[in-house]
Design a protein around this motif. Sequence first.
Motif, short mmCIF file in Angstrom:
data_model
loop_
_atom_site.label_atom_id
_atom_site.label_comp_id
_atom_site.label_asym_id
_atom_site.label_seq_id
_atom_site.Cartn_x
_atom_site.Cartn_y
_atom_site.Cartn_z
N THR A 1 0.68 -1.20 0.23
CA THR A 1 0.04 0.14 0.08
C THR A 1 0.77 1.25 -0.28
OG1 THR A 1 -1.69 -1.01 1.34
CG2 THR A 1 -1.89 1.21 1.20
N ILE A 2 0.63 2.06 -1.00
CA ILE A 2 1.30 3.44 -1.10
C ILE A 2 0.49 4.41 -0.59
CG2 ILE A 2 0.67 3.83 -3.38
CD1 ILE A 2 3.39 5.33 -3.75
N SER A 3 1.13 5.51 0.17
CA SER A 3 0.40 6.62 0.84
C SER A 3 1.48 7.87 0.80
CB SER A 3 -0.11 6.13 2.45
OG SER A 3 1.02 5.92 3.23
N ARG A 4 0.96 8.98 1.18
CA ARG A 4 1.47 10.07 1.00
C ARG A 4 0.91 11.07 2.25
NH1 ARG A 4 1.81 12.73 -4.59
NH2 ARG A 4 2.73 14.49 -3.37
N ASP A 5 1.97 11.97 2.67
CA ASP A 5 1.26 12.91 3.55
C ASP A 5 1.89 14.32 2.90
OD1 ASP A 5 0.93 14.49 5.58
OD2 ASP A 5 1.17 13.23 7.22
N ASN A 6 1.02 14.99 2.42
CA ASN A 6 1.48 16.09 1.91
C ASN A 6 2.00 17.24 3.02
OD1 ASN A 6 1.06 15.30 -0.79
ND2 ASN A 6 -0.94 16.26 -0.76
N ALA A 7 1.47 17.17 3.94
CA ALA A 7 1.79 18.05 5.11
C ALA A 7 3.32 17.87 5.68
CB ALA A 7 0.85 18.16 6.41
N ARG A 8 3.60 16.63 5.54
CA ARG A 8 4.95 16.18 6.16
C ARG A 8 6.00 15.92 5.03
NH1 ARG A 8 3.96 11.16 9.18
NH2 ARG A 8 6.37 11.09 9.83
N ASN A 9 5.53 15.97 3.63
CA ASN A 9 6.34 15.74 2.45
C ASN A 9 7.02 14.29 2.69
OD1 ASN A 9 5.99 18.29 1.80
ND2 ASN A 9 7.84 19.02 1.55
N THR A 10 6.12 13.29 2.78
CA THR A 10 6.45 12.10 3.13
C THR A 10 5.66 10.96 2.05
OG1 THR A 10 5.23 11.44 4.87
CG2 THR A 10 7.56 12.36 5.40
N VAL A 11 6.17 10.12 1.84
CA VAL A 11 5.40 9.19 0.94
C VAL A 11 5.75 7.76 1.54
CG1 VAL A 11 6.99 8.87 -0.82
CG2 VAL A 11 4.70 8.04 -1.27
N GLU A 12 5.25 6.80 1.67
CA GLU A 12 5.48 5.68 2.35
C GLU A 12 4.83 4.30 1.43
OE1 GLU A 12 5.58 6.62 7.06
OE2 GLU A 12 3.84 5.75 6.33
N LEU A 13 5.35 3.05 1.60
CA LEU A 13 5.06 1.99 1.18
C LEU A 13 5.09 0.82 2.19
CD1 LEU A 13 4.61 0.52 -1.65
CD2 LEU A 13 6.99 -0.13 -1.85
N GLN A 14 4.06 0.25 2.59
CA GLN A 14 3.64 -0.34 3.20
C GLN A 14 3.74 -1.88 2.67
OE1 GLN A 14 3.22 -0.66 6.81
NE2 GLN A 14 3.29 -2.91 6.92
N MET A 15 4.61 -2.82 3.11
CA MET A 15 4.91 -3.94 2.37
C MET A 15 4.39 -5.35 3.34
SD MET A 15 8.27 -3.39 0.16
CE MET A 15 9.23 -3.37 1.51
N ASN A 16 3.41 -5.90 2.90
CA ASN A 16 3.18 -6.99 3.74
C ASN A 16 3.33 -8.25 3.10
OD1 ASN A 16 2.02 -5.28 5.86
ND2 ASN A 16 -0.04 -5.24 4.67
N SER A 17 3.26 -9.60 3.86
CA SER A 17 3.59 -10.71 3.37
C SER A 17 4.72 -10.75 2.29
CB SER A 17 2.32 -11.11 2.41
OG SER A 17 1.01 -11.29 3.44
N LEU A 18 5.74 -10.28 2.65
CA LEU A 18 6.95 -10.35 1.82
C LEU A 18 7.48 -11.68 1.42
CD1 LEU A 18 8.84 -7.30 3.54
CD2 LEU A 18 8.17 -7.56 1.08
N LYS A 19 8.00 -11.85 0.06
CA LYS A 19 8.53 -12.90 -0.40
C LYS A 19 9.92 -12.74 -0.73
CE LYS A 19 3.98 -13.45 -2.71
NZ LYS A 19 3.23 -13.78 -4.03
N PRO A 20 10.73 -13.90 -0.92
CA PRO A 20 12.11 -13.66 -1.34
C PRO A 20 12.09 -12.83 -2.72
CG PRO A 20 11.64 -15.88 -0.48
CD PRO A 20 10.42 -15.31 -0.71
N GLU A 21 11.26 -12.76 -3.36
CA GLU A 21 11.31 -12.66 -4.74
C GLU A 21 10.99 -10.93 -4.55
OE1 GLU A 21 9.51 -15.09 -4.12
OE2 GLU A 21 7.51 -15.10 -5.02
N ASP A 22 10.80 -10.43 -3.45
CA ASP A 22 10.55 -8.98 -3.21
C ASP A 22 11.77 -8.42 -2.84
OD1 ASP A 22 7.66 -9.75 -1.47
OD2 ASP A 22 7.87 -8.78 -3.61
N THR A 23 13.04 -9.37 -3.04
CA THR A 23 14.25 -8.67 -2.68
C THR A 23 15.01 -7.73 -3.73
OG1 THR A 23 15.01 -10.57 -1.18
CG2 THR A 23 16.82 -9.46 -2.24
#
Length: 121
Positions: free
Chosen positions: A68-90
């Motif tokens: 899930t990608i999200s952004r906070d324009n007030a803080r000038n940040t963008v985040e990527l929440q990564m769940n259920s990670l797999k070896p191929e996500d390396t």
Amino acid sequence: QVRLLESGGGAVQTGVSLRLSCAASGRTFRSYSMGWFRQAPGKEREFVASISWGATTYYADFVKSRFTISRDNARNTVELQMNSLKPEDTAVYFCAANKFYSRTAASWEYWGQGTQVTVSS
């Protein structure tokens, strides 16, 4: 000019979650589309997710609701929440900024240095 700094990478085991964060400098942050790309050894940089200035989101097919990608324009940040990670996500994960959305890395104007994510089985 937009400067980007990623954080939050690390070495984890399969199934674990990680949250990547990208801090952006520049007063025009809110007018940019923000994106996450990744690059594994020997492979091309590939699109992961993007979020427009209006919070419209786009994802690569392989994400399959895990990220899930999200952004906070007030803080000038963008985040990527990564769940259920797999070896191929390396890969090294890069934050990017651009005036418009694109799934092509070459189209993006500004890049961070990247943060390593390693998922072991």
